[in-house]
Design a protein around this motif. Structure first.
Motif, PDB file in Angstrom:
ATOM      1  N   LEU A 116     -22.017 -28.989 -65.406  1.00  0.00           N
ATOM      2  CA  LEU A 116     -21.838 -30.157 -66.257  1.00  0.00           C
ATOM      3  C   LEU A 116     -20.651 -29.899 -67.177  1.00  0.00           C
ATOM      4  O   LEU A 116     -20.628 -28.897 -67.888  1.00  0.00           O
ATOM      5  N   ARG A 117     -19.656 -30.817 -67.131  1.00  0.00           N
ATOM      6  CA  ARG A 117     -18.464 -30.599 -67.963  1.00  0.00           C
ATOM      7  C   ARG A 117     -18.291 -31.736 -68.955  1.00  0.00           C
ATOM      8  O   ARG A 117     -17.505 -32.649 -68.742  1.00  0.00           O
ATOM      9  N   VAL A 118     -19.062 -31.674 -70.012  1.00  0.00           N
ATOM     10  CA  VAL A 118     -19.014 -32.762 -70.991  1.00  0.00           C
ATOM     11  C   VAL A 118     -18.932 -32.247 -72.416  1.00  0.00           C
ATOM     12  O   VAL A 118     -19.025 -33.017 -73.359  1.00  0.00           O
ATOM     13  N   LYS A 139     -15.350 -26.080 -73.812  1.00  0.00           N
ATOM     14  CA  LYS A 139     -14.074 -25.741 -73.184  1.00  0.00           C
ATOM     15  C   LYS A 139     -13.690 -26.758 -72.101  1.00  0.00           C
ATOM     16  O   LYS A 139     -12.539 -27.144 -71.965  1.00  0.00           O
ATOM     17  N   HIS A 140     -14.660 -27.142 -71.281  1.00  0.00           N
ATOM     18  CA  HIS A 140     -14.382 -28.134 -70.245  1.00  0.00           C
ATOM     19  C   HIS A 140     -15.053 -29.445 -70.604  1.00  0.00           C
ATOM     20  O   HIS A 140     -16.270 -29.526 -70.631  1.00  0.00           O
ATOM     21  N   ASN A 141     -14.260 -30.458 -70.912  1.00  0.00           N
ATOM     22  CA  ASN A 141     -14.854 -31.758 -71.197  1.00  0.00           C
ATOM     23  C   ASN A 141     -14.095 -32.838 -70.432  1.00  0.00           C
ATOM     24  O   ASN A 141     -13.003 -33.226 -70.807  1.00  0.00           O
ATOM     25  N   ASP A 142     -14.686 -33.302 -69.344  1.00  0.00           N
ATOM     26  CA  ASP A 142     -14.009 -34.290 -68.503  1.00  0.00           C
ATOM     27  C   ASP A 142     -14.555 -35.698 -68.710  1.00  0.00           C
ATOM     28  O   ASP A 142     -14.155 -36.632 -68.019  1.00  0.00           O
ATOM     29  N   LEU A 143     -15.493 -35.846 -69.684  1.00  0.00           N
ATOM     30  CA  LEU A 143     -16.239 -37.103 -69.816  1.00  0.00           C
ATOM     31  C   LEU A 143     -15.343 -38.349 -69.829  1.00  0.00           C
ATOM     32  O   LEU A 143     -15.604 -39.319 -69.126  1.00  0.00           O
ATOM     33  N   TYR A 175     -12.070 -38.394 -59.162  1.00  0.00           N
ATOM     34  CA  TYR A 175     -12.349 -37.018 -58.723  1.00  0.00           C
ATOM     35  C   TYR A 175     -12.827 -36.078 -59.825  1.00  0.00           C
ATOM     36  O   TYR A 175     -12.923 -34.889 -59.599  1.00  0.00           O
ATOM     37  N   HIS A 176     -13.095 -36.615 -61.029  1.00  0.00           N
ATOM     38  CA  HIS A 176     -13.745 -35.783 -62.054  1.00  0.00           C
ATOM     39  C   HIS A 176     -15.137 -36.346 -62.316  1.00  0.00           C
ATOM     40  O   HIS A 176     -15.287 -37.549 -62.535  1.00  0.00           O
ATOM     41  N   HIS A 177     -16.120 -35.464 -62.327  1.00  0.00           N
ATOM     42  CA  HIS A 177     -17.482 -35.890 -62.605  1.00  0.00           C
ATOM     43  C   HIS A 177     -17.998 -35.222 -63.864  1.00  0.00           C
ATOM     44  O   HIS A 177     -17.439 -34.228 -64.307  1.00  0.00           O
TER      45      HIS A 177
HETATM   46 MG    MG Z   1     -10.623 -29.498 -65.471  1.00  0.00          MG
END
Ligand code: MG
Ligand code: ATP
Length: 884
Positions: free
Chosen positions: A67-69, A72-76, A84-86
């Motif tokens: 889960l990237r929300v 460091k990783h926040n693609d929300l 292509y980003h979830h």
């Molecule tokens: Mg990324």
């Protein structure tokens, strides 16, 4: 290939390369202070790279729910807008722990992609780290040479530190990486612009699919790099992107991974995905079909939506989805929960946990949806009133702090505010909003600020040995320590090679106690341990004692001793929790499953899935059953190192979202009664609990109830307190024979007296009325009463005015009163006078209130004011007389 086959082919491929295939860790990260959710495949293996534990195999592969929300990783913000980003995605990965390195990792990645999946070689590009002078890390020649032999120089791209150098955190393992990108554009597009020039340029059809990380350095706290004693491989491939490439699509959402949920959305909304003039309808379908995965799997793994931390992250994702449905697909009623069954079915062979909890997850989401739809409505109202307020002043920009408040307090998304504003020819102050947001972020960063030194390593060790099941005291070595600055003050974190201290886990608090350095003869140094916490697999003993550096660094052996009294109470509460869960399942039904647990030496708290209030009768039944089991004095049967599957097959209770190893510990109190997977500490036989007593029952969130209970001494203490209260009441009532009856008659008497007082007050007002009418000044157009009166409450002024109005025509009445020492004024003006003359009681009372140093207001015909200076009442009334 279907997505199922693609996943299976990955696992089979690495199995054939002698990798051990392991299950995904839960989405919600456990025991990792730096992470709320697992955001990459390697997260569950951190300890192996840090050298805090030994992996079950030197080669491992799996698919990990990520889960990237946050963090460091926040693609929300990209999710739904790109293809292509979830938020939640599966990361396929293979690992080498000090085993193979770049050569095999690169060769196998290529073999899998081109031989097994048959991806076209002329559409693949790879990147290699170009080096970084400041860090003193050279260009990755080795990776370059390996790739050159496979793809040729013209398919290799050099990448900088940002794209091609991976670091676990501010400190820790790191190293260069090599990415594989694929170009999915049409031949015509490819002929026009080379794919190579589009790599790492945010082109939706030229995307990174696989990242191969080669860990070979360690970053120290001062920023320097040192080589790792052994090198590792950590790879991560986006499963949904891989499916897009293999299924020859140009969007992840066109693969069979998302088509089921999108199909349901089409039916529910009557709109067709990809065929909408309104672009936001397609975005909404992507957002929703993405977010339902994140929300469902998070809840399944134990993270319920809430107002804080990880729970708040999930709530925000859920609200984002509901909001898009509301705004762009016309869903004014709950709809999001209807996607859960589709997902549960789709993943029933991969992540079975969703199917197992389908009903629970559906209900939690439904309740959240309902409450958010209500929030949306009140947000809309609030926004309306802001906008009409602005209209009056002639402005057309909604201030940033209002936008921020709408989003922060009402959960009202900023883009929705902007959209509605636009519809009304208004705009929002975007910069002001960003400032308010940045300010809040700064505040929360300051709150969380923690500063740690590097670990000071004192000796080699191979994992921590926990001896606390069998011993309350051990002779141990300090293996490392560090100093950490926290808000609460400076702390020492101390790691021992073996310890009796239980580190907080599974709801059970960490142990407290002492570490004793040196001997009695040479002078002891006692270190007070205030808590023990897990950091991944490390047991960290926390002390707030001052100036320990010398003692810690110089020492060899310590005696580690836990506070055994406290531990015994904790044990009783933990065992009682097990007995309670089994009893609950008997009384309430087998749907009762653990959703959260906390227990210390004072209380046990337990959250569980159940859809209605637990009645007093049910609570009593559960309590009786637990106490029965306590009296049976059942001996603990503990089994360590049982293979997990064997334990589950035997019917042991496990908690969803807990990460269990291959071997588990079983805690049994009568195999027919309580049989759980548990790492906590327990009493040797149930009799030691003494007694079990509930103290509360309530709701925590939709579908989840919470009970609290006490045991042993604490229960006795509670009963004593209640007894004392009762005795005090008896004394106060002079020891009546029947206490309840005495209290009842007290209440009856009181209400009879209240009635009497009301009647007397009314009589007084009637008499007062007669006097007032007698003293009334009669003028040609109005009748005036200005008088200081003696009434019991501010309400009586109103009653008096209204009753006089019914008896006297054209009345103007001004009253002053002192109520409870405070001055009070009221002004009444008959409505026909208000209309004819424009006199306004509200304005008059405000003016008069100055004399009593107060303020007030109301309507044109009746208004009141309160003040702080009762000595001004007479002046106020004098003034009033002059007004008419
Ligand atoms: Mg990324
Ligand atoms: P990107 O630059 O595309 O965001 P990344 O550099 O953040 O990718 P990594 O952290 O290297 O990606 O993760 C490994 C792989 O996981 C990526 O190659 C990609 O295939 C996949 N991936 C990363 N983020 C996402 C996401 N938000 N949704 C789906 N897949 C992702």
């Amino acid at each position: 290939m279907t997505s199922h086959q693609i996943r299976q082919a990955f696992l089979d491929f690495f199995r054939s390369k002698e990798h051990l295939i392991v299950p995904s860790a839960p989405l919600v990260a456990k025991n990792d202070p730096t992470l709320m959710f697992n955001n990459s495949g390697m997260a569950q293996f951190k300890d192996f790279f840090l050298g805090n534990g030994t992996p079950p195999s030197r080669r491992i592969a799996d698919t990990q729910k990520c889960l990237r929300v946050s963090g460091k990783h926040n693609d929300l913000e990209d999710v739904g807008f790109d293809t292509y980003h979830h938020t939640m995605f599966e990361m396929l990965g293979n690992w080498s722990f000090g085993d193979y390195f770049k050569k095999e990792a690169i060769a196998w990645a290529w073999e899998l992609l081109t031989d097994v999946y048959k991806l076209p070689k002329d559409r693949l590009y790879v990147s290699v780290f170009e080096g970084n002078e400041a860090d003193g890390v050279p260009f990755d020649q080795e990776a370059w040479d390996l790739w050159k032999g496979i793809v040729g120089e013209d398919r290799i791209i050099l990448g900088n530190k940002k794209d091609n150098f991976w670091e676990m955190g501010d400190t820790g393992p790191c190293g260069p990486c090599s990415e594989i990108h694929i170009d999915l554009r049409s031949p015509a597009e490819v002929a026009e612009v080379s794919g190579k020039s589009l790599v790492n340029n945010d082109h939706p059809q030229v995307v990174e699919i696989w990242n191969l990380v080669f860990m070979q350095f360690e970053r120290k706290a001062d920023g320097s790099l040192i080589p790792l004693p052994s090198t590792h491989v950590d790879t991560g491939m986006g499963f949904e992107r891989l499916c897009m490439a293999i299924q020859q699509k140009t969007s992840n959402y066109d693969t069979d991974v998302f088509q089921n949920t999108i199909g349901v959305l089409e039916t529910l909304s009557g709109k067709k995905y990809g065929q909408n003039d309104e672009p936001f309808a397609d975005i909404a379908m992507r957002v929703i079909s993405d977010h339902i995965r994140a929300v469902s799997f998070a809840i399944t793994d134990g993270q319920l939506p809430s107002n804080v931390k990880a729970g708040y992250v999930i709530r925000r994702i859920l609200r984002r989805a509901v909001r898009y449905g509301y705004s762009y697909l016309g869903f004014q009623e709950p709809f999001f929960h209807k996607l859960v069954p589709v997902l549960a079915e789709q993943f029933k062979d991969v992540f079975t946990e969703l199917k197992d909890q389908e009903e629970f997850v559906t209900r939690v989401i439904l309740e959240e949806e309902k409450s958010f739809l209500r929030t949306l409505e009140s947000g809309l109202k609030r926004l309306d009133s802001i906008i009409s307020g602005l209209k009056e002043t002639g402005l057309n920009t909604i201030p940033g702090d209002e936008v921020f408040e709408l989003s922060d307090t009402f959960g009202f998304p900023v883009d929705l505010t902007a959209l509605i504003a636009r519809e009304k020819s208004f705009q929002i102050d975007e910069t002001g909003y960003q400032d308010a947001l940045a300010e809040q972020k700064k505040r929360s960063r300051q709150d969380a600020a923690k500063e740690a030194t590097d670990w000071v390593e004192l000796r080699e060790y191979d994992g921590v040995e926990f001896l606390g099941y069998d011993f309350e005291e051990t002779h141990s070595h300090i293996v490392k320590y560090r100093k950490v600055k926290t808000k609460a003050g400076e702390e020492y974190h101390i790691v021992l090679d073996r310890t009796p201290f239980y580190a907080e886990m599974g709801g059970q608090v960490g142990d407290t106690g002492t570490l004793v350095l040196g001997s009695k003869e040479e002078g002891e140094r006692r270190i007070n341990i205030i808590d023990t916490k897990k950091e991944n697999d490390l047991f960290v003993h926390i002390s707030r004692d001052k100036n320990l550096d010398e003692a810690l660094s110089g020492s060899g052996i310590v005696t580690a001793k836990i506070d055994i009294d406290r531990r015994n109470k904790i044990k009783a509460n933990h065992t009682a929790t097990h007995l309670m869960l089994s009893s609950m399942r008997e009384v309430l039904g087998t749907h009762v499953s653990q959703k959260g647990s906390f227990l210390n030496d004072e209380v046990l708290r337990f959250d569980f899935a159940h859809f209605s209030k637990v009645t007093d009768e049910e609570l009593r039944k559960i309590e009786d059953r637990v106490n029965e089991k306590i009296r049976e004095n059942i001996a603990l049967e503990e089994r360590r190192n049982v293979p997990i599957q064997q334990a589950l097959d035997a019917g042991a209770t496990a908690t969803f979202g807990e990460k269990y190893g291959d071997f588990v510990r079983l805690i049994i109190f009568d195999p027919k009664f309580s049989f759980e997977l548990c790492g906590g500490t327990h009493v040797p036989s149930t009799g030691e609990i003494g007694v079990f007593k509930f103290i509360s029952e309530g709701s925590v969130s939709a579908g989840v109830r919470r009970v609290e209970a006490v045991t042993g001494e604490k229960a006795l203490e509670l009963m004593r307190q209640q007894e004392e209260t009762l005795n005090k009441i008896k004394d106060l009532l002079k020891g009546p024979a029947d206490l309840i009856k005495a209290v009842e008659s007290l209440i009856e008497e009181r209400s009879a007296l209240q009635k009497k007082i009301a009647a007397l007050e009314n009589e007084k007002i009637q008499a007062l009325k007669a006097t007032l009418i007698g003293n009334m000044e009669t003028h040609s157009t109005f009748n005036l009463i200005v008088q200081k009166v003696d009434v019991p409450s501010a309400d009586s002024l109103k009653q008096l005015s209204y009753e006089l109005r019914d008896q006297v025509e054209n009345l103007i009445a001004v009253f002053g009163a002192e109520i409870g020492g405070k001055p009070q004024l009221s002004v009444f003006i008959a409505e026909n006078i208000v209309q004819e003359t424009g006199l306004n009681a509200g304005k008059i009372v405000k003016d008069l209130a100055k004399e009593i140093r107060g303020g007030g207001g109301g309507q044109p015909f009746f208004a009141t004011a309160g003040g702080s200076d009762a000595s001004g009442l007479d002046t106020a009334l004098e003034k009033a007389k002059g007004l008419f």
